[in-house]
Design a protein around this motif. Structure first.
Motif, PDB file in Angstrom:
ATOM      1  N   ILE A  44     -39.007  26.813  11.340  1.00 54.73           N
ATOM      2  CA  ILE A  44     -38.572  26.109  12.562  1.00 54.73           C
ATOM      3  C   ILE A  44     -37.153  25.556  12.450  1.00 54.73           C
ATOM      4  N   GLY A  45     -36.498  25.796  11.310  1.00 52.59           N
ATOM      5  CA  GLY A  45     -35.094  25.408  11.161  1.00 52.59           C
ATOM      6  C   GLY A  45     -34.858  23.937  10.890  1.00 52.59           C
ATOM      7  N   HIS A  46     -35.842  23.252  10.324  1.00 53.18           N
ATOM      8  CA  HIS A  46     -35.689  21.827  10.016  1.00 53.18           C
ATOM      9  C   HIS A  46     -35.276  21.617   8.564  1.00 53.18           C
ATOM     10  N   ASN A  47     -34.711  20.459   8.289  1.00 48.63           N
ATOM     11  CA  ASN A  47     -34.367  20.083   6.923  1.00 48.63           C
ATOM     12  C   ASN A  47     -35.634  19.791   6.128  1.00 48.63           C
ATOM     13  N   HIS A  48     -35.553  20.032   4.831  1.00 48.01           N
ATOM     14  CA  HIS A  48     -36.622  19.663   3.909  1.00 48.01           C
ATOM     15  C   HIS A  48     -36.027  18.738   2.854  1.00 48.01           C
ATOM     16  N   VAL A  49     -36.667  17.595   2.626  1.00 46.97           N
ATOM     17  CA  VAL A  49     -36.245  16.662   1.580  1.00 46.97           C
ATOM     18  C   VAL A  49     -37.039  16.991   0.321  1.00 46.97           C
ATOM     19  N   PHE A  50     -36.318  17.309  -0.758  1.00 45.14           N
ATOM     20  CA  PHE A  50     -36.976  17.653  -2.015  1.00 45.14           C
ATOM     21  C   PHE A  50     -37.788  16.479  -2.557  1.00 45.14           C
ATOM     22  N   ARG A  51     -38.948  16.775  -3.149  1.00 45.59           N
ATOM     23  CA  ARG A  51     -39.769  15.748  -3.795  1.00 45.59           C
ATOM     24  C   ARG A  51     -39.132  15.303  -5.109  1.00 45.59           C
ATOM     25  N   ASN A  52     -38.475  16.223  -5.783  1.00 44.35           N
ATOM     26  CA  ASN A  52     -37.886  15.960  -7.090  1.00 44.35           C
ATOM     27  C   ASN A  52     -36.508  15.312  -6.944  1.00 44.35           C
ATOM     28  N   SER A  53     -36.202  14.355  -7.821  1.00 45.46           N
ATOM     29  CA  SER A  53     -34.876  13.712  -7.767  1.00 45.46           C
ATOM     30  C   SER A  53     -34.248  13.603  -9.156  1.00 45.46           C
ATOM     31  N   ALA A  54     -34.745  14.388 -10.119  1.00 48.32           N
ATOM     32  CA  ALA A  54     -34.217  14.297 -11.482  1.00 48.32           C
ATOM     33  C   ALA A  54     -34.214  15.675 -12.123  1.00 48.32           C
ATOM     34  N   LYS A  55     -33.418  15.795 -13.184  1.00 55.56           N
ATOM     35  CA  LYS A  55     -33.441  17.017 -13.965  1.00 55.56           C
ATOM     36  C   LYS A  55     -33.896  16.692 -15.380  1.00 55.56           C
ATOM     37  N   GLN A  56     -34.334  17.699 -16.068  1.00 53.78           N
ATOM     38  CA  GLN A  56     -34.836  17.556 -17.427  1.00 53.78           C
ATOM     39  C   GLN A  56     -33.726  17.045 -18.343  1.00 53.78           C
ATOM     40  N   GLN A  57     -34.092  16.184 -19.279  1.00 54.57           N
ATOM     41  CA  GLN A  57     -33.126  15.660 -20.240  1.00 54.57           C
ATOM     42  C   GLN A  57     -32.502  16.827 -21.013  1.00 54.57           C
ATOM     43  N   GLY A  58     -31.185  16.808 -21.143  1.00 54.85           N
ATOM     44  CA  GLY A  58     -30.469  17.857 -21.848  1.00 54.85           C
ATOM     45  C   GLY A  58     -29.943  18.957 -20.937  1.00 54.85           C
ATOM     46  N   VAL A  59     -30.446  19.037 -19.721  1.00 55.04           N
ATOM     47  CA  VAL A  59     -29.947  20.028 -18.761  1.00 55.04           C
ATOM     48  C   VAL A  59     -28.711  19.441 -18.086  1.00 55.04           C
ATOM     49  N   GLN A  60     -27.610  20.184 -18.122  1.00 55.26           N
ATOM     50  CA  GLN A  60     -26.347  19.645 -17.620  1.00 55.26           C
ATOM     51  C   GLN A  60     -26.206  19.706 -16.111  1.00 55.26           C
TER      52      GLN A  60
END
Length: 93
Positions: A44-60
């Protein structure tokens, strides 16, 4: 910065009885990315807000990936995915 919002649009032709599933992640470089089902938002062309807000430790770097799964369900006719249009934002408005 962490990608927080994605807007995906599909230029897709498929029979009515076929179905599509769209998933996306904003931490694609992690060993176990968090995949969100964004099918409804993409169709339907709407925005999606990601559930995740972090990355794995060590990933740049954060990484965004999109997966599109199309299931024919025995339908006749062409299935054509011409384009995937995507917009990513680091802020939720």
């Amino acid at each position: 910065e962490c990608p927080q919002v994605i807007n995906v649009k599909l230029d897709l032709k498929m029979p009515l009885t076929a179905n599509v599933k769209v998933t996306a992640t904003n931490n694609a470089n992690d060993t176990q990315p968090v995949w969100d089902d964004i099918t409804t938002a993409a169709l339907i062309g709407h925005n999606h807000v990601f559930r995740n807000s972090a990355k794995q430790q060590g990933v740049q770097l954060y990484g965004v990936k999109i997966r599109v799964l199309i299931n024919r369900n025995g339908a006749d006719g062409d299935i054509k995915l011409y384009a995937i249009k995507c917009r990513i934002d680091t802020a939720v408005e």
